[in-house]
Write a protein that holds these residues in place. Structure first.
Motif, PDB file in Angstrom:
ATOM      1  N   LYS A 173       1.696  -2.562  -0.308  1.00  0.00           N
ATOM      2  CA  LYS A 173       0.290  -2.384   0.049  1.00  0.00           C
ATOM      3  C   LYS A 173       0.085  -1.053   0.773  1.00  0.00           C
ATOM      4  O   LYS A 173      -0.867  -0.326   0.485  1.00  0.00           O
ATOM      5  CB  LYS A 173      -0.188  -3.533   0.931  1.00  0.00           C
ATOM      6  N   ASN A 174       0.981  -0.711   1.690  1.00  0.00           N
ATOM      7  CA  ASN A 174       0.850   0.557   2.395  1.00  0.00           C
ATOM      8  C   ASN A 174       1.044   1.743   1.462  1.00  0.00           C
ATOM      9  O   ASN A 174       0.390   2.765   1.618  1.00  0.00           O
ATOM     10  CB  ASN A 174       1.850   0.632   3.556  1.00  0.00           C
ATOM     11  N   SER A 200       3.447   6.460   9.939  1.00  0.00           N
ATOM     12  CA  SER A 200       3.615   5.031  10.182  1.00  0.00           C
ATOM     13  C   SER A 200       4.679   4.434   9.273  1.00  0.00           C
ATOM     14  O   SER A 200       5.472   3.593   9.707  1.00  0.00           O
ATOM     15  CB  SER A 200       2.284   4.303   9.971  1.00  0.00           C
ATOM     16  N   LEU A 201       4.708   4.861   8.027  1.00  0.00           N
ATOM     17  CA  LEU A 201       5.737   4.371   7.105  1.00  0.00           C
ATOM     18  C   LEU A 201       7.129   4.727   7.608  1.00  0.00           C
ATOM     19  O   LEU A 201       8.065   3.933   7.498  1.00  0.00           O
ATOM     20  CB  LEU A 201       5.535   4.961   5.704  1.00  0.00           C
ATOM     21  N   LEU A 256      -7.045  -4.796   3.945  1.00  0.00           N
ATOM     22  CA  LEU A 256      -6.038  -3.981   4.608  1.00  0.00           C
ATOM     23  C   LEU A 256      -4.910  -4.814   5.205  1.00  0.00           C
ATOM     24  O   LEU A 256      -3.952  -4.277   5.754  1.00  0.00           O
ATOM     25  CB  LEU A 256      -6.685  -3.142   5.713  1.00  0.00           C
ATOM     26  N   ARG A 310      -0.593   7.770   7.865  1.00  0.00           N
ATOM     27  CA  ARG A 310       0.031   6.630   7.184  1.00  0.00           C
ATOM     28  C   ARG A 310       1.488   6.938   6.864  1.00  0.00           C
ATOM     29  O   ARG A 310       2.352   6.074   6.970  1.00  0.00           O
ATOM     30  CB  ARG A 310      -0.734   6.277   5.913  1.00  0.00           C
ATOM     31  N   SER A 332       6.656   0.057   8.552  1.00  0.00           N
ATOM     32  CA  SER A 332       5.536  -0.560   7.835  1.00  0.00           C
ATOM     33  C   SER A 332       5.620  -0.298   6.332  1.00  0.00           C
ATOM     34  O   SER A 332       4.600  -0.304   5.649  1.00  0.00           O
ATOM     35  CB  SER A 332       4.217  -0.027   8.388  1.00  0.00           C
ATOM     36  N   GLN A 389      -5.502   7.275  -0.305  1.00  0.00           N
ATOM     37  CA  GLN A 389      -5.849   8.340   0.629  1.00  0.00           C
ATOM     38  C   GLN A 389      -5.460   9.712   0.094  1.00  0.00           C
ATOM     39  O   GLN A 389      -6.195  10.683   0.276  1.00  0.00           O
ATOM     40  CB  GLN A 389      -5.193   8.094   1.991  1.00  0.00           C
ATOM     41  N   SER A 409       5.679  -0.979   2.814  1.00  0.00           N
ATOM     42  CA  SER A 409       5.343  -2.105   1.941  1.00  0.00           C
ATOM     43  C   SER A 409       4.581  -1.571   0.732  1.00  0.00           C
ATOM     44  O   SER A 409       4.099  -0.432   0.733  1.00  0.00           O
ATOM     45  CB  SER A 409       4.486  -3.141   2.679  1.00  0.00           C
ATOM     46  N   LEU A 455      -2.245   2.057  -0.439  1.00  0.00           N
ATOM     47  CA  LEU A 455      -3.271   2.660   0.408  1.00  0.00           C
ATOM     48  C   LEU A 455      -3.010   4.141   0.641  1.00  0.00           C
ATOM     49  O   LEU A 455      -3.946   4.950   0.688  1.00  0.00           O
ATOM     50  CB  LEU A 455      -3.356   1.905   1.737  1.00  0.00           C
ATOM     51  N   LEU A 456      -1.740   4.513   0.754  1.00  0.00           N
ATOM     52  CA  LEU A 456      -1.383   5.922   0.863  1.00  0.00           C
ATOM     53  C   LEU A 456      -1.799   6.676  -0.398  1.00  0.00           C
ATOM     54  O   LEU A 456      -2.358   7.780  -0.315  1.00  0.00           O
ATOM     55  CB  LEU A 456       0.117   6.085   1.109  1.00  0.00           C
TER      56      LEU A 456
END
Length: 127
Positions: free
Chosen positions: A104-105, A94-95, A39, A91, A100, A112, A102, A108-109
């Motif tokens: 990677k995010n 947060s983006l 993460l 998430r 945040s 999810q 990126s 991960l989104l």
């Protein structure tokens, strides 16, 4: 007691989503360093409390997924799907607000969203 494996396509997709969530949860439960590293997180002082929090979250995901797999009922898939949908919403917030954004995010989104969509699509009759 028999282990139930669904044969209907929609329920099988929800079942597979629960299995994926359970596997991710088990990684967090038994390998918290690996899950934190994946993460992009690290503990500054390698505190036991930080690893306990990572294990606890992994155990929560694994437990919720295990419950959905074991009872194989719509309401259990609804709980799993809505939990991941709200996690994906967090998430997205947060983006937008925490700078945040990126690759990677985004990945991960996407994970999810898939883990939310598979059980919810079955529960609401889309598959």
């Amino acid at each position: 007691m028999e282990f139930y494996v669904p044969t209907e396509t929609g329920e099988l997709l929800a079942f597979c989503g629960a299995l994926m969530a359970g596997l991710l949860g088990l990684v967090g439960l038994f390998a918290p360093r690996l899950s934190l590293k994946a993460l992009g997180l690290q503990l500054c002082d390698h505190s036991a409390e930080g690893y306990a929090a990572a294990r606890s979250l992994g155990g929560f995901h694994a437990g919720l997924a295990l419950a959905a797999v074991m009872v194989a009922q719509d309401w259990a898939y609804l709980a799993l799907g809505s939990a991941f949908a709200l996690a994906a919403f967090g998430r997205i917030l947060s983006l937008m607000s925490d700078a945040s954004f990126s690759l990677k995010n985004l990945a991960l989104l996407a994970i999810q969203v898939v883990l939310a969509a598979l059980p919810l699509a079955y529960v609401f009759g889309f598959v």
